[in-house]
Structure formats: C-alpha cells, structure tokens
Motif scaffolding. Structure first.
Motif, PDB file in Angstrom:
ATOM      1  N   SER A  54       0.847  -1.203   0.000  1.00  0.00           N
ATOM      2  CA  SER A  54       0.000   0.000   0.000  1.00  0.00           C
ATOM      3  C   SER A  54       0.879   1.248   0.000  1.00  0.00           C
ATOM      4  O   SER A  54       2.100   1.159   0.211  1.00  0.00           O
ATOM      5  N   GLY A  55       0.243   2.391  -0.221  1.00  0.00           N
ATOM      6  CA  GLY A  55       0.944   3.667  -0.050  1.00  0.00           C
ATOM      7  C   GLY A  55       1.351   3.823   1.404  1.00  0.00           C
ATOM      8  O   GLY A  55       2.420   4.341   1.731  1.00  0.00           O
ATOM      9  N   THR A  56       0.477   3.351   2.285  1.00  0.00           N
ATOM     10  CA  THR A  56       0.736   3.397   3.722  1.00  0.00           C
ATOM     11  C   THR A  56       2.034   2.674   4.069  1.00  0.00           C
ATOM     12  O   THR A  56       2.893   3.208   4.777  1.00  0.00           O
ATOM     13  N   THR A  57       2.197   1.442   3.555  1.00  0.00           N
ATOM     14  CA  THR A  57       3.405   0.681   3.921  1.00  0.00           C
ATOM     15  C   THR A  57       4.647   1.242   3.213  1.00  0.00           C
ATOM     16  O   THR A  57       5.759   1.094   3.731  1.00  0.00           O
ATOM     17  N   GLU A 151       8.614  12.379   0.187  1.00  0.00           N
ATOM     18  CA  GLU A 151       7.520  12.921  -0.627  1.00  0.00           C
ATOM     19  C   GLU A 151       6.362  11.926  -0.622  1.00  0.00           C
ATOM     20  O   GLU A 151       6.478  10.840  -1.195  1.00  0.00           O
ATOM     21  N   ASP A 152       5.269  12.296   0.018  1.00  0.00           N
ATOM     22  CA  ASP A 152       4.063  11.471  -0.042  1.00  0.00           C
ATOM     23  C   ASP A 152       3.369  11.814  -1.361  1.00  0.00           C
ATOM     24  O   ASP A 152       2.561  12.745  -1.443  1.00  0.00           O
ATOM     25  N   ALA A 153       3.750  11.060  -2.385  1.00  0.00           N
ATOM     26  CA  ALA A 153       3.216  11.291  -3.734  1.00  0.00           C
ATOM     27  C   ALA A 153       2.117  10.279  -4.046  1.00  0.00           C
ATOM     28  O   ALA A 153       1.901   9.904  -5.201  1.00  0.00           O
ATOM     29  N   TYR A 175       4.219   6.155  -3.545  1.00  0.00           N
ATOM     30  CA  TYR A 175       3.054   6.132  -4.433  1.00  0.00           C
ATOM     31  C   TYR A 175       1.973   5.244  -3.844  1.00  0.00           C
ATOM     32  O   TYR A 175       2.273   4.310  -3.085  1.00  0.00           O
ATOM     33  N   SER A 176       0.732   5.508  -4.235  1.00  0.00           N
ATOM     34  CA  SER A 176      -0.357   4.593  -3.896  1.00  0.00           C
ATOM     35  C   SER A 176      -1.042   4.128  -5.172  1.00  0.00           C
ATOM     36  O   SER A 176      -1.264   4.916  -6.090  1.00  0.00           O
ATOM     37  N   PHE A 177      -1.366   2.833  -5.197  1.00  0.00           N
ATOM     38  CA  PHE A 177      -2.165   2.274  -6.288  1.00  0.00           C
ATOM     39  C   PHE A 177      -3.461   1.702  -5.723  1.00  0.00           C
ATOM     40  O   PHE A 177      -3.967   0.672  -6.173  1.00  0.00           O
ATOM     41  N   THR A 180      -8.833   3.927  -5.315  1.00  0.00           N
ATOM     42  CA  THR A 180      -9.287   5.307  -5.510  1.00  0.00           C
ATOM     43  C   THR A 180      -8.246   6.201  -6.184  1.00  0.00           C
ATOM     44  O   THR A 180      -8.519   7.369  -6.441  1.00  0.00           O
ATOM     45  N   LYS A 181      -7.056   5.690  -6.436  1.00  0.00           N
ATOM     46  CA  LYS A 181      -6.021   6.509  -7.060  1.00  0.00           C
ATOM     47  C   LYS A 181      -6.080   6.344  -8.591  1.00  0.00           C
ATOM     48  O   LYS A 181      -6.842   5.538  -9.102  1.00  0.00           O
ATOM     49  N   ASN A 182      -5.234   7.079  -9.309  1.00  0.00           N
ATOM     50  CA  ASN A 182      -5.343   7.092 -10.782  1.00  0.00           C
ATOM     51  C   ASN A 182      -5.124   5.726 -11.417  1.00  0.00           C
ATOM     52  O   ASN A 182      -5.818   5.355 -12.351  1.00  0.00           O
TER      53      ASN A 182
HETATM   54  C1  LIG Z   1      -4.146   7.310  -0.471  1.00  0.00           C
HETATM   55  C2  LIG Z   1      -3.137   8.041   0.344  1.00  0.00           C
HETATM   56  C3  LIG Z   1      -2.252   7.375   1.209  1.00  0.00           C
HETATM   57  C4  LIG Z   1      -2.381   5.913   1.523  1.00  0.00           C
HETATM   58  O1  LIG Z   1      -2.300   5.072   0.441  1.00  0.00           O
HETATM   59  P1  LIG Z   1      -2.915   3.576   0.566  1.00  0.00           P
HETATM   60  O2  LIG Z   1      -2.414   2.912  -0.664  1.00  0.00           O
HETATM   61  O3  LIG Z   1      -4.388   3.733   0.607  1.00  0.00           O
HETATM   62  O4  LIG Z   1      -2.364   2.979   1.798  1.00  0.00           O
HETATM   63  C5  LIG Z   1      -1.279   8.105   1.853  1.00  0.00           C
HETATM   64  N1  LIG Z   1      -1.163   9.429   1.683  1.00  0.00           N
HETATM   65  C6  LIG Z   1      -2.009  10.107   0.874  1.00  0.00           C
HETATM   66  C7  LIG Z   1      -1.825  11.573   0.701  1.00  0.00           C
HETATM   67  C8  LIG Z   1      -3.022   9.443   0.194  1.00  0.00           C
HETATM   68  O5  LIG Z   1      -3.862  10.120  -0.592  1.00  0.00           O
END
Ligand SMILES: *Cc1c(COP(=O)(O)O)cnc(C)c1O
Length: 375
Positions: A54-57, A151-153, A175-177, A180-182
């Motif tokens: 995840s983006g979180t991890t 950078e939280d991209a 990055y997050s995939f 809800t992301k692109n």
């Molecule tokens: C979506 C998001 C995350 C988390 O990403 P996940 O893949 O849902 O864990 C972190 N930071 C921002 C700014 C986000 O929009």
C-alpha cells in the motif's frame, strides 16, 4: 447516478490476472512486478522502485529507512491522510504539524523553518490533489538543517514539477495504487528510492528483514536475517492488475483530464461570481487530474451542497478532515487553532467525483447541478 470513484477495468486487466491464477504466479516479485518496474523505468526514468502492499506501507518503509526513533520530530501537514503521520508515529517520532498554503493546500514551505528544533529529523511533504509541493524550497531548507525529505506522492503518480516526475523530488517518494487513485491494483503502492545507497537495505526491510532478494538475483545461495522489516511486498496477481492499468496509462489519463477540464471551464463563471474557488494549479506543475476540489464560502453551504448533490445522485465528499484537531491529534496535544488555514479549509473544501469511467457529459451534469444549487 454519478459515483465518486470507479476503477476502469477492461479485458486486459482480466487477462493478466487470469494468467497469474492459471500459471501460479501468486506471491510477490514475479514477472508482472518486473513489468511494472520496466514501465516506470522507460516512461518515468525511475531506476529504483519497490512495489509495496500500500501507499501506507511505502511510507512506513521510508520511516524505517531514515532510522527515526523515539523523541525525533517530523514536520508534516495536518491536511493529509492518517497514513502520512502514522508511518512515523509507529517509529516513536512526534508530528509537528505545519499549516498549509491557501492556493495549493500543500504544506506552507514558508512556515517550515520556524518549526525546526534540534530534534527535527525529517519533513514529510504531501502532494495534495496530485499537485507537487514547492520541493525546491523544501529541499533547500532540508539541506540547510540536514533533514530528510519524504515525498508522499500517493496521489501524484504521473504529475510533474518543473519537468521532474513527482515521487523523484527528494530522498524517497511514496506512491499509492489504491482503488481510488489514478492507476489501481486494489491495495498497493510503491517506494521510489531516489538515492541508490538505500536500495539494498530497502529490499531487506521489504522482505521481512532478510536478504532473500540476493538469492533471487543469484548473488548468494541462501538468505538469512539481517535487519528489522516486514512483509511489504504485494502478490504478483495485484501487480498484474497494475501492469494492465499502466499499459492504458494514456487512455486513463486522457479520460480523467477530460473530466477535470470540464469542471475547470464549467465552474469559472461561479468563481467569477465568488460562489466558490476552483482547484488551483501552479504554472510549474503538470498535474495528473487526480482530484477536483472546490472551496466554498462556509461550512453550511458545503453541507447543503453535498446533500442536494446526493439527492440528484451525485456523490461528492469532504477531503480532508484535519488531523491536528482529530481525536488522535488532540490526544497528542494539538488544538484546532494550531493550524488555522487547515482548520478553515477542512470545513470548506469539497471533492467532486472524478474517475476514468466518467464522461465529459457526466462532468457537465455535475457543473450544471452545482450552478443550480448555488444560485
Ligand atoms: C491514499 C493516500 C495514502 C495511503 O495510500 P494507501 O495505498 O491507501 O495505503 C497516503 N497518503 C495520501 C496523501 C493518500 O492520498
């Protein structure tokens, strides 16, 4: 009915995922993960990236890599998702919330220096709505005080800043995939490692603290425990989904862009009449049509607009609820007045539906509905 979000899934995604099931390509780091890396290398010039669950991890991995510890301070916006903050809170570091700019709603770089103490170790900059932060200014401050910049991209895949790819603008990009992301793989993300010397340790942390990657690369014949870590790698079946989405990169981007552009031109008149403020994009940014936000005059108007849009089957949501004044933020000792711009904008920003399954006609319908409701 216009949904807030819907992933765009075609035969190609199905074909790749079925290939995984039929050929037992189920655990991580298989051929589709490599396909994703190849895509980012060829199209974005990214040499070192690691897919994560995840983006979180990805943010958690970055927090381990910079050796955050108890008592360290991290400067970050409060106008973000909980993951940005949890990632370093889990390592014992303390958030120092920085207010946001009134135009991009990104961390206000002019306020960062005033928040630095001798405990500050890093700045976590969030590219809100896929619009990169003022990274040159932020990196300059970080260099001056010897801080890391993460950078939280998560929202910014495909955006660029002064011609440079979002996610590559500091030591680490996340990055997050998420669905809800692109570009979606369901649940997933990536850590972009922009300083090669961290790559070895990043691979170990991602593989439960072992050098398993060295075996796969043929460097050693057995692997063992080297560091802390966790299971941060996703199934190749999910990477297959993402590989298909990336093959459709231009198509998905164009569809999102059509919706974004329809909102932007359609809402100009309401902005001129001071009924709302439209999403802002600085001229040095190429955005990725991740989000379309409007800023309303007050919380009451926003509440009414959300309710009336819903009556017409149009789903619009609030994003974000500030973290410094959320229950956990208050428990950490923050008060609503600590980040006044964040607190104010948190009450007035509204995020309109935007996804690749929407058409320009759908977007025009949303514009028309807003125009009638705010009249
Ligand atoms: C979506 C998001 C995350 C988390 O990403 P996940 O893949 O849902 O864990 C972190 N930071 C921002 C700014 C986000 O929009």
């Amino acid at each position: 009915m216009i949904r807030f979000n819907k992933a765009s899934i075609t035969e190609l995604e199905k074909q790749y995922v079925i290939d995984c099931m039929e050929n037992s390509i189920l655990s991580g780091d298989g051929k589709y993960t490599m396909k994703v890396y190849d895509w980012f290398r060829t199209n974005m010039g990214i040499e070192n990236m690691l897919l994560t669950t995840s983006g979180t991890t990805a943010l958690e991995m970055a927090s381990i890599l910079i050796d955050l510890e108890e008592g360290d301070e991290v400067i970050a916006p409060s106008f973000t998702f909980s993951s940005t903050i949890n990632a370093f809170l889990l390592r014992g570091a303390r958030p120092v919330f920085c207010d946001i700019r009134k135009d991009t709603m990104n961390i206000d770089e002019t306020r960062i220096e005033g928040l630095i103490t001798d405990r500050t170790k890093a700045i976590y900059a969030v590219d809100y709505a896929g619009i990169p932060c003022a990274m040159d200014e932020i990196n300059e401050i970080a260099d001056k005080y010897g801080l890391f910049v993460i950078e939280d991209a998560a929202q910014a895949v495909g955006s660029s800043y002064k011609g440079r790819t979002a996610g590559t603008l500091s030591e680490f990009g996340c990055y997050s995939f998420h669905e809800t992301k692109n570009y979606a793989m369901g649940e997933g993300g990536a850590l972009v490692v922009n300083r090669e010397q961290y790559m070895d340790r990043a691979e170990i942390i991602r593989e439960k603290g072992t050098n398993r990657r060295h075996v796969l690369k043929g460097l050693v014949d057995k692997y063992t425990w080297h560091d802390i870590g966790s299971s941060f790698l996703p199934s190749d079946m999910l990477a297959a989904l993402l590989a298909a989405q990336l093959e459709r990169y231009d198509e998905i981007m164009e569809k999102r862009m059509n919706v974004w552009d329809t909102y932007h031109s359609g809402l100009m008149e309401l902005e001129n009449k001071e009924k709302l403020v439209r999403q802002f994009v600085p001229d040095y940014v190429q955005h990725n049509a991740h989000m379309y936000n409007i800023l309303l005059p007050n919380a009451e108007i926003r509440t009414e607009l959300v309710a009336k849009l819903k009556e017409r089957g149009i789903m619009a949501y609030i994003c974000y609820v500030p973290l410094h004044s959320a229950p956990k933020g208050m428990q950490l000792g923050y008060n609503p007045q600590d980040c006044p711009v964040t607190e104010d904008y948190g009450n007035r920003v509204l995020r309109l539906p935007l996804h690749a399954e929407m058409t320009s006609e759908d977007a025009a319908e949303v514009v028309e509905a807003i125009r009638e409701i705010l009249k």
